[in-house]
Structure formats: structure tokens, C-alpha cells
Enzyme design. Structure first.
Site, short mmCIF file in Angstrom:
data_model
loop_
_atom_site.label_atom_id
_atom_site.label_comp_id
_atom_site.label_asym_id
_atom_site.label_seq_id
_atom_site.Cartn_x
_atom_site.Cartn_y
_atom_site.Cartn_z
N ASP A 128 0.89 -1.14 0.10
CA ASP A 128 -0.14 -0.01 -0.01
C ASP A 128 0.98 1.17 -0.04
OD1 ASP A 128 -3.35 0.47 1.12
OD2 ASP A 128 -1.75 2.21 0.97
N ILE A 129 0.43 2.29 -0.81
CA ILE A 129 1.26 3.50 -0.87
C ILE A 129 1.25 4.13 0.45
CG2 ILE A 129 -0.57 5.36 -1.61
CD1 ILE A 129 1.54 5.69 -4.03
N ASN A 138 -13.09 -3.17 2.55
CA ASN A 138 -13.93 -2.26 2.92
C ASN A 138 -14.62 -2.24 1.61
OD1 ASN A 138 -12.74 -1.28 5.13
ND2 ASN A 138 -11.16 -0.05 3.92
N GLY A 148 -15.43 3.22 4.06
CA GLY A 148 -14.26 3.77 3.95
C GLY A 148 -13.48 3.21 2.39
N GLN A 149 -14.32 2.75 1.54
CA GLN A 149 -13.79 2.09 0.33
C GLN A 149 -13.45 3.43 -0.56
OE1 GLN A 149 -15.94 -0.75 -2.14
NE2 GLN A 149 -14.34 -1.05 -3.63
N HIS A 176 -10.40 -5.03 -3.51
CA HIS A 176 -9.12 -5.29 -2.68
C HIS A 176 -8.92 -5.76 -1.45
CE1 HIS A 176 -10.01 -1.17 -2.41
NE2 HIS A 176 -9.47 -0.94 -1.44
N HIS A 187 -7.13 -5.75 2.07
CA HIS A 187 -5.82 -5.23 2.89
C HIS A 187 -5.31 -6.33 3.60
CE1 HIS A 187 -6.91 -0.92 2.40
NE2 HIS A 187 -8.13 -1.25 2.17
P1 5GP Z 1 -9.78 1.49 0.53
O1 5GP Z 1 -9.87 3.01 1.29
O2 5GP Z 1 -10.32 1.56 -0.86
O3 5GP Z 1 -10.30 0.26 1.25
O4 5GP Z 1 -8.14 1.27 0.13
C1 5GP Z 1 -7.62 1.73 -0.95
C2 5GP Z 1 -5.95 1.78 -0.41
O5 5GP Z 1 -5.21 2.01 -1.86
C3 5GP Z 1 -5.65 2.71 0.35
O6 5GP Z 1 -5.01 2.06 1.50
C4 5GP Z 1 -4.63 3.45 -0.39
O7 5GP Z 1 -3.55 3.83 0.27
C5 5GP Z 1 -4.18 2.66 -1.33
N1 5GP Z 1 -3.74 3.29 -2.75
C6 5GP Z 1 -4.30 4.39 -3.24
N2 5GP Z 1 -3.89 4.55 -4.35
C7 5GP Z 1 -2.76 3.60 -4.74
C8 5GP Z 1 -1.58 3.53 -5.48
O8 5GP Z 1 -1.43 4.34 -6.39
N3 5GP Z 1 -0.63 2.74 -5.08
C9 5GP Z 1 -0.49 1.88 -4.19
N4 5GP Z 1 0.34 1.04 -3.81
N5 5GP Z 1 -1.63 1.95 -3.06
C10 5GP Z 1 -2.57 2.92 -3.44
#
Ligand code: 5GP
Ligand code: ZN
Length: 117
Positions: A33-34, A90, A96-97, A103, A105
Site C-alpha cells: 500500500d502506498i 472495505n 471507507g472504500q 482489494h 488489505h
Molecule cells: P480502500 O480505502 O479503498 O479500502 O483502500 C484503498 C487503498 O489503496 C488505500 O489504503 C490507499 O493507500 C491505497 N492506494 C491508493 N492509491 C494507491 C496507489 O497508487 N498505489 C498503491 N500502492 N496503493 C494505493
């Protein structure tokens, strides 16, 4: 615009955007994750564009199981399987998606509180 052109994670799958990949096979890709929320924070995603768990179909059952088992193996690889790790999916806005490509986590390497925020 097709999903693969507009979706961030489809672009990572296609190799158009860089990510630090830790695993891939014919069905899934996993990368760091970034914006990590724990010492280990990986994302395991299907190559197939699925918007969310809310839109998965019965025919995706095998793929969903594979995502979880890949997460488990990655937790083992990262040395957090025995200590404990968390898999999180999520689904939609209030949960929080923020990226609308399914995906999983995989989080660990520190004590994770419960309940989640
Ligand atoms: P969500 O909030 O949808 O459950 O999770 C999305 C996740 O994707 C977040 O933890 C966010 O940090 C990660 N993310 C968003 N953009 C990027 C990206 O460009 N590269 C990577 N490696 N992770 C990303
Ligand atoms: Zn996608």
C-alpha cells in the site's frame, strides 16, 4: 472509457502504474500500500475488474477464496502469520472504500486495535 483505462488498480495490474509488487499469479496481484497503516500493509487484488465485494457473484467464490489464501501466504512471507495479522475488505463509501476495484488489505506488524475506527 473502459474500466481498465480509468481504474487505478487495473492500471497497476496492466503495469501502466508502478507498484511494489510482492506476488502475482494468473488471477491476482499483490503489492505494498502506498500509504501504509501498519509496518506490513499489502493489497491483494484480482486481475479481473470487480468493483467491490458487493458486486461479486457466486461464480467469483473461488477467486474470493484465492484472495484470502494469498493474503495468508503473504502474511507468512512477511513474518506476521503467527503473531497475528488482519485482512480487511472495505465495501462502499461508509466503510471507507476509496478505490473501486476489489482489494483485500493485509495488515500487521503492530498491535491492531478493535473495534476499528
Ligand atoms: P480502500 O480505502 O479503498 O479500502 O483502500 C484503498 C487503498 O489503496 C488505500 O489504503 C490507499 O493507500 C491505497 N492506494 C491508493 N492509491 C494507491 C496507489 O497508487 N498505489 C498503491 N500502492 N496503493 C494505493
Ligand atoms: Zn479495476
Amino acid at each position: 472509457m473502459s474500466a481498465s483505462q480509468s481504474c487505478l488498480f487495473c492500471r497497476i495490474v496492466a503495469g501502466e502504474l508502478h507498484a511494489e509488487r510482492v506476488y502475482e499469479d494468473d488471477r491476482v496481484v499483490a503489492f505494498r500500500d502506498i500509504n501504509p497503516q501498519a509496518p506490513v500493509h499489502l493489497l491483494v487484488i484480482p486481475r479481473k475488474h470487480l468493483v467491490s465485494l458487493g458486486e461479486a457473484e457466486a461464480e467469483d467464490a473461488g477467486l474470493l477464496g484465492h484472495l484470502l489464501l494469498c493474503g495468508r501466504e503473504l502474511a507468512r512471507q512477511e513474518g506476521i502469520l503467527e503473531r497475528g495479522y488482519r485482512t480487511v475488505i472495505n465495501t462502499n463509501r461508509e466503510a471507507g472504500q476509496t478505490v473501486f476495484h476489489l482489494h483485500v488489505h493485509v495488515l500487521g506488524g503492530r498491535f491492531l486495535g478493535w473495534p476499528p475506527g
